[in-house]
Design a protein around this motif. Structure first.
Motif, PDB file in Angstrom:
ATOM      1  N   ASP A  39     -35.073   6.568  39.166  1.00  0.00           N
ATOM      2  CA  ASP A  39     -36.020   7.096  38.188  1.00  0.00           C
ATOM      3  C   ASP A  39     -36.254   8.576  38.440  1.00  0.00           C
ATOM      4  O   ASP A  39     -35.584   9.198  39.273  1.00  0.00           O
ATOM      5  CB  ASP A  39     -37.323   6.290  38.209  1.00  0.00           C
ATOM      6  N   GLN A  40     -37.239   9.132  37.743  1.00  0.00           N
ATOM      7  CA  GLN A  40     -37.491  10.578  37.838  1.00  0.00           C
ATOM      8  C   GLN A  40     -37.959  10.994  39.220  1.00  0.00           C
ATOM      9  O   GLN A  40     -37.822  12.153  39.604  1.00  0.00           O
ATOM     10  CB  GLN A  40     -38.524  10.985  36.789  1.00  0.00           C
TER      11      GLN A  40
ATOM     12  N   LYS B 280     -29.776   9.408  36.728  1.00  0.00           N
ATOM     13  CA  LYS B 280     -31.227   9.557  36.805  1.00  0.00           C
ATOM     14  C   LYS B 280     -31.821   9.205  35.447  1.00  0.00           C
ATOM     15  O   LYS B 280     -31.547   9.862  34.451  1.00  0.00           O
ATOM     16  CB  LYS B 280     -31.598  10.996  37.205  1.00  0.00           C
ATOM     17  N   MET B 281     -32.627   8.160  35.419  1.00  0.00           N
ATOM     18  CA  MET B 281     -33.206   7.680  34.163  1.00  0.00           C
ATOM     19  C   MET B 281     -34.432   8.505  33.787  1.00  0.00           C
ATOM     20  O   MET B 281     -35.212   8.909  34.652  1.00  0.00           O
ATOM     21  CB  MET B 281     -33.585   6.202  34.270  1.00  0.00           C
ATOM     22  N   GLN B 282     -34.594   8.745  32.486  1.00  0.00           N
ATOM     23  CA  GLN B 282     -35.760   9.440  31.967  1.00  0.00           C
ATOM     24  C   GLN B 282     -36.695   8.432  31.309  1.00  0.00           C
ATOM     25  O   GLN B 282     -36.251   7.591  30.513  1.00  0.00           O
ATOM     26  CB  GLN B 282     -35.339  10.494  30.941  1.00  0.00           C
ATOM     27  N   GLU B 283     -37.966   8.501  31.641  1.00  0.00           N
ATOM     28  CA  GLU B 283     -38.927   7.552  31.068  1.00  0.00           C
ATOM     29  C   GLU B 283     -39.029   7.728  29.558  1.00  0.00           C
ATOM     30  O   GLU B 283     -39.028   8.838  29.047  1.00  0.00           O
ATOM     31  CB  GLU B 283     -40.309   7.736  31.699  1.00  0.00           C
ATOM     32  N   ASP B 284     -39.110   6.589  28.882  1.00  0.00           N
ATOM     33  CA  ASP B 284     -39.340   6.572  27.431  1.00  0.00           C
ATOM     34  C   ASP B 284     -40.765   6.070  27.234  1.00  0.00           C
ATOM     35  O   ASP B 284     -40.999   4.881  27.051  1.00  0.00           O
ATOM     36  CB  ASP B 284     -38.327   5.648  26.749  1.00  0.00           C
TER      37      ASP B 284
ATOM     38  N   ASN C  71     -41.469   3.943  24.418  1.00  0.00           N
ATOM     39  CA  ASN C  71     -40.679   2.710  24.358  1.00  0.00           C
ATOM     40  C   ASN C  71     -39.864   2.613  23.065  1.00  0.00           C
ATOM     41  O   ASN C  71     -39.757   1.544  22.468  1.00  0.00           O
ATOM     42  CB  ASN C  71     -41.581   1.478  24.487  1.00  0.00           C
TER      43      ASN C  71
ATOM     44  N   TYR D  81     -32.719   0.178  30.576  1.00  0.00           N
ATOM     45  CA  TYR D  81     -33.790  -0.467  31.334  1.00  0.00           C
ATOM     46  C   TYR D  81     -35.086  -0.287  30.553  1.00  0.00           C
ATOM     47  O   TYR D  81     -35.323   0.786  29.987  1.00  0.00           O
ATOM     48  CB  TYR D  81     -33.937   0.132  32.741  1.00  0.00           C
TER      49      TYR D  81
ATOM     50  N   TYR E 187     -37.305   3.020  29.825  1.00  0.00           N
ATOM     51  CA  TYR E 187     -36.518   4.234  30.055  1.00  0.00           C
ATOM     52  C   TYR E 187     -35.569   4.460  28.887  1.00  0.00           C
ATOM     53  O   TYR E 187     -35.150   3.520  28.213  1.00  0.00           O
ATOM     54  CB  TYR E 187     -35.716   4.118  31.358  1.00  0.00           C
ATOM     55  N   LYS E 188     -35.210   5.718  28.662  1.00  0.00           N
ATOM     56  CA  LYS E 188     -34.308   6.040  27.584  1.00  0.00           C
ATOM     57  C   LYS E 188     -32.894   5.562  27.916  1.00  0.00           C
ATOM     58  O   LYS E 188     -32.419   5.720  29.039  1.00  0.00           O
ATOM     59  CB  LYS E 188     -34.306   7.552  27.332  1.00  0.00           C
TER      60      LYS E 188
ATOM     61  N   VAL F  66     -33.908   2.125  40.546  1.00  0.00           N
ATOM     62  CA  VAL F  66     -34.263   1.271  39.413  1.00  0.00           C
ATOM     63  C   VAL F  66     -33.542  -0.055  39.603  1.00  0.00           C
ATOM     64  O   VAL F  66     -32.317  -0.136  39.501  1.00  0.00           O
ATOM     65  CB  VAL F  66     -33.871   1.923  38.072  1.00  0.00           C
TER      66      VAL F  66
END
Length: 995
Positions: free
Chosen positions: A40-41, A102-106, A109, A83, A86-87, A46
């Motif tokens: 994650d960020q 590296k996942m970016q939060e959505d 949603n 996931y 996350y975007k 994750v």
């Protein structure tokens, strides 16, 4: 020759080696291994993110360290990483073998998967009003009905449980107001894609999410059952990370009665009732509410096993629940299980799915009148008869109908409920059979068969020693009944999807067949030779023999639904979206020439934020989508055979000393009976600001329900009966909804989220009649009962809102304590001289606004939430003040009868004196939890949590908890019954252990 043979042999070996190398190189070219990690960020792994090769069923999920390894078909393949929260990321392989993703939060949603009718969509694709509530937003409650977990979470969805302390009581659910007069008002329940499910057969721990289809375009795909909205329940499926997961979840909850009615105790009764010559002293001091009530205790234990991978996974849970109600008799003990299995063949050609859920519940059924009799009982009455210590005191002659303690201790009212739901699906991926390289195309067809079997067996027995039996001259009374409900359905669905550049198409076609059957029997008798066998030998009773009757009955009815349906969706770059659907459905319930109906829907969306002229707003405007839709829905929620000429019995006729059953027509048949139709339109706006940290949606809807079903007067002759079940009348609902979420603080150690939902409601009953069937322009509803009968509280009238209170308007009390009201001219007159024509509209019981607010906190491993609910702009008729608030009631009364209402000398009248504002603000729940992530060899994590519900209510209403009144349905805010069931506070403790 031999040297030549040797030479040829050598060449063959060389050729074989070359072929092997070429094959190996070819295989290597076709299979390329990629590995990597997903974080994650904040750099945290994750766990459980899905990594798929695009356009295939080939995929894996990340392990406990966020790592993955996947063999893709080509170095030129693309992988998709998803996931929840996350975007989604689409990445080209380009020969790269090691990825650091590296996942970016959505926060908004937008990529969250939402279940729609016969399929799923990403939230950003929606063009209709669908509310999604996932498990992380559920309210922890101990209830037989898991719908209480989303009470107040969805705008315009009213969920009311007027007897939360009864473990066998279910909530009523209503979406966007009343939609009918005589047909069902509740929504269609769809569990894992199978319509017609039973919420009581679901353990709350097994639910992944709720999706509520509120508007006509979303629910029209379900045709005749869509007018009241649709609730789609998705249960949890197996883990896909290749490991076996075991979870134990246990809760214990306590239901504590809230003191609401201030009835006179024994000392106050003697000081007031006896002093005024109204009551009589029976020599005791009894707190009857204390005698019949207790703290209700509910325990739930659930054990879950889950495992598998992307292609094959399973999940199985077993649970045990035991609940004791707040009265000293009621209870419910049940055993249940749920198992799901999903398997995709190695080639990805065929997918199999199986769900099965059995449950058995042993019920002890409460009589809600126990509490009514407890509050009405003379508090000087002893529990036991002083003259006969083995006999309960006989209440004959009291306002309370019976001794409530005796009812709990000596009467038997039990039941057994057995439920089993199962469904199986076979899904075929057609393109591997038809095309070598389908590209982005998807073509699947699936067949689902489902079967529901629900059995209820009830037993009741009143012994000869019971004072009610003695007063009636009976030596025992007993009955048994059995009912069975079965539903079989089969659905065939085909889906096609393709993309041409920026153009994306989806097509769905389907066929549905559903058969419902209801059957049962009942038997009763009285006057048994002894009490030993209770209800288990009904034939020994002598009552039916004397009456020359059987004392038993049975029934069976059924109905069928057959449907053809389809849906087409199109979007261009996700900017311009369009969806259209049509369901052609037939029901056996309707007239011979009107069995089939068409239910079309159309919706469109425009993602304004993607337009070139909006580029300057990208720094703060994350998403902005305008949508509109229109759909037609139906309602067939009434009993079978209403359109047919059926026969029924009319008693017995003696002929030659023998009884013969007399038969004749049961009703006026109606071959023209057809659907109620709801014409719905909705305009909505979805938006997200500041990288999705502030997001929400607005909706304005309008629903006109036409051809309402109901009984209407007809002339005799030519008709045999005075009424006929017909399609007449129109009702309209409209309102504005909002749902706003603000992720105000979001750091590694601390986060705070605020969610606010709300809805307004406007309603009008347009008309009762049409050119052929005329009826009075109003219907007086909600009658009071003894000892003050012959009054009604509300009037349903053309052009007015449902729930309108229609009664005399209070003007005061004269010196003699007589009621004074305003007549139709506005002059004050004695109520004794007032007429029905002097009644007027004085208030309304349907809330104009309902809403809720949730505060969610997280600090490291601690989490907490505060959940508030409110309803504003409505009135409640205080029925308990009406019966117990003045001195004239013959039973026990409230304290205000000798304080606030001391001057009143007459019986109460139905006037707005007893009408009060029902507005309230309630702290519905407070939750606190702590999660300890151990990641040890035997235990992964431990979570401890606590929830307190219904802690306090701010309201001007002086009666019982206003949320305990039915605020949905045709008679909101009104009841004429003396029935009283206390509201409760609930305290819950829970433990979850993941192995």
């Amino acid at each position: 020759m031999k040297p030549l043979q040797t030479e040829n042999s050598s060449w063959r070996k060389v050729l074989a080696i070359l072929v092997g190398l070429i094959c190996a190189l070819n295989v290597a070219a076709q299979n390329f291994n990629v590995k990597g990690s997903v974080t994650d960020q904040n750099g945290e792994p994750v766990i459980g993110a899905t990594v798929m090769e695009q356009g295939t069923k080939n995929g894996v999920v990340t392990d406990i360290d966020g790592n993955f390894s996947l063999s893709v078909s080509s170095p030129k393949s693309r992988i998709r990483v998803t996931y929840v929260g996350y975007k989604t990321q689409d990445l080209p392989v380009n020969g790269q073998s090691d990825f650091k993703i590296k996942m970016q939060e959505d926060a908004a949603n937008l990529d969250e998967v939402v279940v729609v009718g016969y399929g799923t969509m990403d939230k950003k694709e929606l063009t209709s009003a669908i509310s999604h509530v996932s498990a992380r937003n559920f309210t922890q409650v101990a209830s037989v009905d898991p719908s209480m977990m989303i009470q107040g979470k969805v705008p315009s969805v009213s969920i009311t449980n007027t007897g939360a302390g009864d473990p066998n009581n279910q909530a009523s659910i209503q979406i966007r107001g009343v939609s009918s007069r005589a047909a069902d008002l509740g929504p269609l329940i769809v569990i894992d894609g199978v319509p017609g499910g039973n919420l009581t057969n679901i353990n709350p721990n097994d639910i992944e999410s709720y999706d509520v289809l509120k508007d006509g375009a979303a629910s029209a795909i379900y045709g005749t059952r869509g007018s009241n909205g649709v609730i789609l329940v998705t249960t949890k499926k197996g883990a896909r990370d290749g490991n076996l997961h075991t979870t134990y979840n246990g809760t214990v909850a306590f239901d504590v009665i809230k003191k609401e009615l201030d009835m006179l105790n024994a000392a106050e009764y003697r000081a007031n009732r006896l002093a005024s010559g109204t009551g009589y002293d029976l020599g005791s001091s009894t707190d009857w509410m204390k005698e019949v009530s207790r703290i209700g205790v509910r325990t739930v234990h659930t054990l879950t096993l889950s495992g598998g991978n992307i292609k094959s996974n399973y999940r199985a849970s077993v649970d045990y629940r035991d609940a004791k109600g707040i009265d000293k008799y009621s209870g419910r003990e049940e055993y249940g299980a749920r198992a799901s299995l999903n398997h995709t063949t190695k080639s990805g050609l065929i997918t199999f799915g199986l769900n099965i859920a059995p449950r058995i519940a042993y019920r002890k059924n409460a009589s809600w009148d126990v509490f009514r009799n407890a509050v009405e009982a003379n508090p000087t009455t002893p529990v036991w008869d002083p003259q006969n210590p083995t006999q309960y005191y006989n209440f004959k002659g009291q306002a309370a109908a019976y001794n409530p303690v005796e009812m709990e201790k000596r009467e038997k009212s039990t039941g057994t409920t057995k439920l089993i739901d199962w469904d199986g699906t076979v899904k075929l991926n057609l393109f591997p059979l038809l095309l070598k390289n389908p590209g982005k195309q998807v073509l699947t067809t699936q067949l689902t068969y489902a079967d529901h079997q629900y059995d209820n067996y009830n037993q009741w027995f009143r012994p000869s020693t019971n004072t009610l039996a003695i007063n009636a001259g009976r030596t025992g009374e007993a009955s048994q009944s059995y009912s069975k409900e079965s539903m079989m359905s089969m659905e065939w669905i085909t889906n096609y999807a393709n993309s041409f550049g920026d153009h994306n198409f989806k097509v769905m076609l389907g066929y549905s067949y559903q058969y419902n059957k209801f059957s049962g029997f009942n038997a009763e008798n009285k006057d048994f030779p002894n009490d030993a066998l209770e209800d288990n030998n009904l034939g020994t009773g002598s009552f039916m023999k004397k009456k020359d009757e059987l004392g038993l009955g049975s029934y069976m009815n059924d109905n069928k639904l057959i449907s053809f349906f389809g849906r087409v969706s199109y979007d261009w770059k996700g900017r311009y979206m369009f969806t259209a659907s049509l369901r052609h459905e037939g029901s056996s319930k309707f007239g011979a020439n009107h069995k089939w109906g068409n239910f079309p829907a159309v919706s469109a969306g425009w993602r304004i934020s993607d337009e070139p002229f909006m580029q300057g707003t990208k720094s703060w405007l994350t998403d902005l989508k305008l949508r509109a839709d229109y759909g037609v829905t139906g309602n067939q929620g009434f009993s079978s055979y209403q359109s047919l000429a059926t026969m029924t019995g009319f008693g017995y006729y003696m002929y030659n000393g023998k009884s013969y059953q007399v038969w004749g027509p049961a009703r006026n048949d109606n071959g023209f009976l057809h659907w109620e139709k709801g014409k719905n339109w909705n305009i909505g706006l979805d938006w997200a600001l500041f990288n999705g940290n502030l997001y929400g949606s607005f909706n304005y809807y309008n629903r006109t329900q036409q051809d309402l079903l109901g009984d209407y007067p007809v002339p005799m002759p030519p008709y045999l009966f005075s009424t006929r079940f017909e399609n007449v009348g129109t009702m309209r609902n409209s309102g504005f909804e909002f749902d706003i979420t603000w992720n105000a603080v979001k750091t590694k150690d601390f986060s705070y989220t605020l969610n606010i939902v709300g809805a307004t409601m406007s309603n009008k009953f347009v008309h009762f009649s049409n050119g052929e069937y005329a009826k009075a322009t109003y219907d007086d509803r909600v009658s009071t009962q003894d000892p003050y009968p012959f009054h009604t509280l509300q009037r349903l009238e053309e052009g007015r809102r449902i729930g309108s209170f229609y009664m005399w308007k209070y003007a005061g009390i004269d010196p003699q304590g007589r009621w004074i009201v305003y007549d139709k001219n506005g002059d004050m007159v004695l109520a004794d001289n007032a007429t029905d024509d002097d009644r007027q509209y004085v208030g309304n019981g349907l809330p104009q606004f309902t809403g809720s607010m949730t505060h969610s906190f997280r600090y490291k491993n601690f989490d907490a939430s505060l959940f508030f609910q409110t309803a504003l702009g409505f009135d409640i008729f205080n029925i308990h003040d009406f019966y117990y608030g003045t001195k004239n009631f013959q039973g026990n009364v409230m304290d205000k009868a000798y304080s606030k209402n001391l001057a009143v000398s007459q019986n109460p009248i139905v006037s707005d004196y007893f009408l009060e504002p029902g507005d309230y603000l309630k702290l519905s729940s407070v939750s606190l939890g702590y999660t300890l992530n151990l990641n040890k060899k035997y235990i992964d994590s431990i979570r401890i949590y606590a929830t307190a519900g219904n802690l306090f209510t701010i309201t001007k209403f002086s009666g019982i908890d206003p949320s305990n009144y039915q605020l949905n349905g045709l008679d909101p805010g009104a009841t004429g019954s003396r029935t009283y069931y206390p509201s409760v506070r609930q305290f819950l403790l829970g433990l979850q252990v993941d192995f």
